[in-house]
Scaffold this motif. Structure first.
Motif, short mmCIF file in Angstrom:
data_model
loop_
_atom_site.label_atom_id
_atom_site.label_comp_id
_atom_site.label_asym_id
_atom_site.label_seq_id
_atom_site.Cartn_x
_atom_site.Cartn_y
_atom_site.Cartn_z
N GLU A 13 0.91 -1.19 0.04
CA GLU A 13 0.06 -0.08 -0.05
C GLU A 13 0.75 1.23 0.09
OE1 GLU A 13 -3.56 2.07 2.54
OE2 GLU A 13 -2.58 0.23 3.40
N LEU A 14 0.55 2.05 -1.06
CA LEU A 14 1.45 3.35 -0.96
C LEU A 14 0.47 4.54 -0.78
CD1 LEU A 14 3.57 2.64 -4.16
CD2 LEU A 14 4.55 2.82 -1.86
N LYS A 15 0.72 5.57 0.02
CA LYS A 15 -0.01 6.56 0.11
C LYS A 15 0.56 7.98 -0.38
CE LYS A 15 -2.56 4.50 3.85
NZ LYS A 15 -3.08 4.68 5.33
N PRO A 16 -0.02 8.85 -0.94
CA PRO A 16 0.63 9.99 -1.24
C PRO A 16 0.85 10.98 -0.10
CG PRO A 16 -1.41 9.96 -2.07
CD PRO A 16 -1.28 8.85 -1.60
N ILE A 17 2.06 11.76 -0.09
CA ILE A 17 2.21 12.70 1.06
C ILE A 17 1.85 14.07 0.67
CG2 ILE A 17 4.16 11.62 1.52
CD1 ILE A 17 5.96 13.94 0.26
N GLY A 18 1.08 14.16 -0.63
CA GLY A 18 0.41 15.29 -1.06
C GLY A 18 0.37 15.30 -2.80
N ILE A 19 -0.54 16.12 -3.33
CA ILE A 19 -0.68 16.39 -4.52
C ILE A 19 -0.21 17.39 -5.20
CG2 ILE A 19 -2.50 16.37 -6.51
CD1 ILE A 19 -2.69 13.69 -4.81
N LEU A 20 0.55 17.26 -6.25
CA LEU A 20 1.35 18.34 -6.84
C LEU A 20 0.33 19.35 -7.71
CD1 LEU A 20 4.22 18.98 -7.36
CD2 LEU A 20 3.94 18.26 -9.74
N GLU A 21 0.56 20.60 -7.40
CA GLU A 21 -0.07 21.53 -8.39
C GLU A 21 0.89 22.09 -9.33
OE1 GLU A 21 -2.33 24.50 -6.18
OE2 GLU A 21 -2.38 23.39 -4.50
N SER A 22 0.63 21.86 -10.63
CA SER A 22 1.60 22.15 -11.54
C SER A 22 0.91 23.04 -12.85
CB SER A 22 2.20 20.81 -12.30
OG SER A 22 2.81 21.06 -13.32
N CYS A 23 1.57 23.49 -13.59
CA CYS A 23 1.16 24.65 -14.82
C CYS A 23 0.91 23.91 -15.72
CB CYS A 23 2.14 25.59 -14.97
SG CYS A 23 3.77 25.02 -15.66
N PHE A 24 1.30 22.46 -15.76
CA PHE A 24 1.02 21.46 -16.95
C PHE A 24 -0.13 20.84 -16.76
CE2 PHE A 24 5.83 21.73 -17.10
CZ PHE A 24 5.92 22.51 -18.10
N GLY A 132 -1.90 17.52 -10.54
CA GLY A 132 -2.74 16.39 -9.84
C GLY A 132 -2.04 15.13 -9.60
N THR A 133 -0.60 15.15 -9.90
CA THR A 133 0.26 14.13 -9.72
C THR A 133 0.37 13.79 -8.24
OG1 THR A 133 1.50 14.31 -11.66
CG2 THR A 133 2.49 13.09 -10.20
N PRO A 134 0.07 12.69 -7.63
CA PRO A 134 0.17 12.14 -6.28
C PRO A 134 1.72 12.03 -6.34
CG PRO A 134 -1.21 10.76 -7.49
CD PRO A 134 -0.50 11.42 -8.70
N ILE A 135 2.26 12.73 -5.25
CA ILE A 135 3.85 12.50 -4.79
C ILE A 135 4.04 11.44 -3.60
CG2 ILE A 135 5.51 13.86 -3.92
CD1 ILE A 135 4.83 14.46 -6.80
N LEU A 136 4.60 10.55 -3.71
CA LEU A 136 4.96 9.52 -2.77
C LEU A 136 6.11 9.86 -1.86
CD1 LEU A 136 4.81 6.45 -5.12
CD2 LEU A 136 2.86 7.48 -4.07
N ASP A 137 6.80 10.64 -2.34
CA ASP A 137 8.04 11.09 -1.41
C ASP A 137 8.75 12.06 -1.84
OD1 ASP A 137 9.53 10.91 1.00
OD2 ASP A 137 10.69 9.03 0.61
N ILE A 138 9.55 12.89 -0.75
CA ILE A 138 10.57 13.94 -1.32
C ILE A 138 11.88 13.58 -0.80
CG2 ILE A 138 11.10 16.32 -1.17
CD1 ILE A 138 8.38 16.96 -0.52
N LYS A 139 12.88 13.48 -1.58
CA LYS A 139 14.21 13.22 -0.97
C LYS A 139 15.15 14.42 -1.59
CE LYS A 139 13.64 8.26 -1.26
NZ LYS A 139 13.46 8.02 0.20
N PRO A 140 16.24 14.97 -0.62
CA PRO A 140 17.03 16.00 -0.98
C PRO A 140 18.12 15.52 -2.12
CG PRO A 140 17.54 15.27 1.20
CD PRO A 140 16.36 14.65 0.79
N TYR A 141 18.45 16.41 -3.07
CA TYR A 141 19.30 15.99 -3.93
C TYR A 141 20.85 16.28 -3.37
CZ TYR A 141 22.45 16.27 -8.13
OH TYR A 141 23.21 16.09 -9.28
N LEU A 142 21.61 15.45 -3.36
CA LEU A 142 23.18 15.40 -2.85
C LEU A 142 23.89 15.43 -3.99
CD1 LEU A 142 22.42 13.03 0.15
CD2 LEU A 142 22.24 15.71 0.19
N PRO A 143 24.51 16.36 -4.51
CA PRO A 143 25.37 16.42 -5.52
C PRO A 143 26.98 15.76 -5.30
CG PRO A 143 25.33 18.60 -4.17
CD PRO A 143 24.46 17.98 -3.93
N ASP A 144 27.10 15.44 -4.12
CA ASP A 144 28.40 14.75 -3.82
C ASP A 144 28.07 13.13 -4.22
OD1 ASP A 144 29.98 16.72 -3.47
OD2 ASP A 144 29.80 16.53 -1.21
#
Length: 252
Positions: A13-24, A132-144
């Motif tokens: 079971e996956l649950k979104p953490i939020g729904i994206l609001e996008s210009c597209f 309206g895309t469901p977002i499942l997770d956010i992770k910080p980008y680590l350039p190293d």
């Protein structure tokens, strides 16, 4: 979350953490990869059950984030082990050698610039995701660690999308100026960047017909354009339109 005593073969079971609001607003016109349209703004409001005051603490120190998402508009009904990437013009590759949304599990990954965090809302730019895309997770980008030295891009290295030159008809230019004067700063650049990377499907004969009148939505603005040779011309922008999924028919 996996149920207690579940096996890897059982459903999860996956649950979104939020729904994206996008210009597209639709697949047509949405960039094929993140970063192609840097001015594309979006925002994600974290659902209250995930305690955004605490779960977002420290995120504002990063410049970019990974968005793990669910391709909610994927039309796949059966699993196909090979797909047609748009840039290969009909040639197939394995689905796991592609970023196609038509996958056994329609999970996507998009890299976005983090503009700011305000309360429970994350403001982003450059994502290649539909409203309206469901977002499942956010992770910080680590350039190293996330930027791999000497990385290879397989078949994509020799099959880059050709860029289009973008022009504005007198009506198109006037419409863009009207939208910008009404408060949508950078709208003209957003339109140009979207068209520069050619949103057409090369396997769709109607879309590839020279002079064919097509449209895509940016927020509540219906942008109409045509392509002749390597030049895309913005014909007009119809504002205040209600988005409805529609077929791309030539205007009479």
């Amino acid at each position: 979350m996996p149920k207690k005593n579940s096996t890897p073969q059982q459903l999860m079971e996956l649950k979104p953490i939020g729904i994206l609001e996008s210009c597209f607003q639709e697949k047509f016109g949405t960039p094929r990869q993140p970063g192609l349209v840097p001015g594309a703004q979006s925002k994600l409001r974290i659902l209250p059950q995930y305690a955004p005051a605490h779960s977002l603490d420290g995120l504002s120190g990063f410049s970019h984030v990974w968005l793990l998402c669910w391709f909610h508009m994927s039309t796949s009904k059966t699993f196909l082990p090979k797909i047609h990437p748009p840039r290969l013009k009909g040639r197939k590759v394995g689905v796991f050698a592609s970023r196609s949304p038509h996958r056994p599990n329609p999970i996507g990954l998009s890299l976005a610039r983090l503009e700011r965090v305000e309360g429970d809302t994350v403001y982003l730019s450059g994502a290649d995701l539909i409203n309206g895309t469901p977002i499942l997770d956010i992770k910080p980008y680590l350039p190293d660690y996330d930027a791999a030295a000497g990385a290879r891009a397989g078949w994509a290295e020799q099959n880059a999308f050709p860029e289009l030159e973008v022009e504005f008809s007198p009506q198109g230019r006037a419409d863009v100026e009207r939208v910008e004067s009404a408060g949508y700063a950078g709208f003209g650049r957003l339109v140009a960047d979207t068209l520069r990377h050619d949103p057409r499907n090369s396997r769709d004969k109607a879309q590839m017909k020279e002079g064919f009148d097509m449209g895509f939505f940016l927020a509540s603005h219906d942008v109409h354009f045509s392509v002749k040779g390597s030049v895309a011309t913005v014909l007009r922008v119809e504002s205040g339109a209600k988005f409805e999924k529609k077929f791309r028919r030539e205007k009479s």
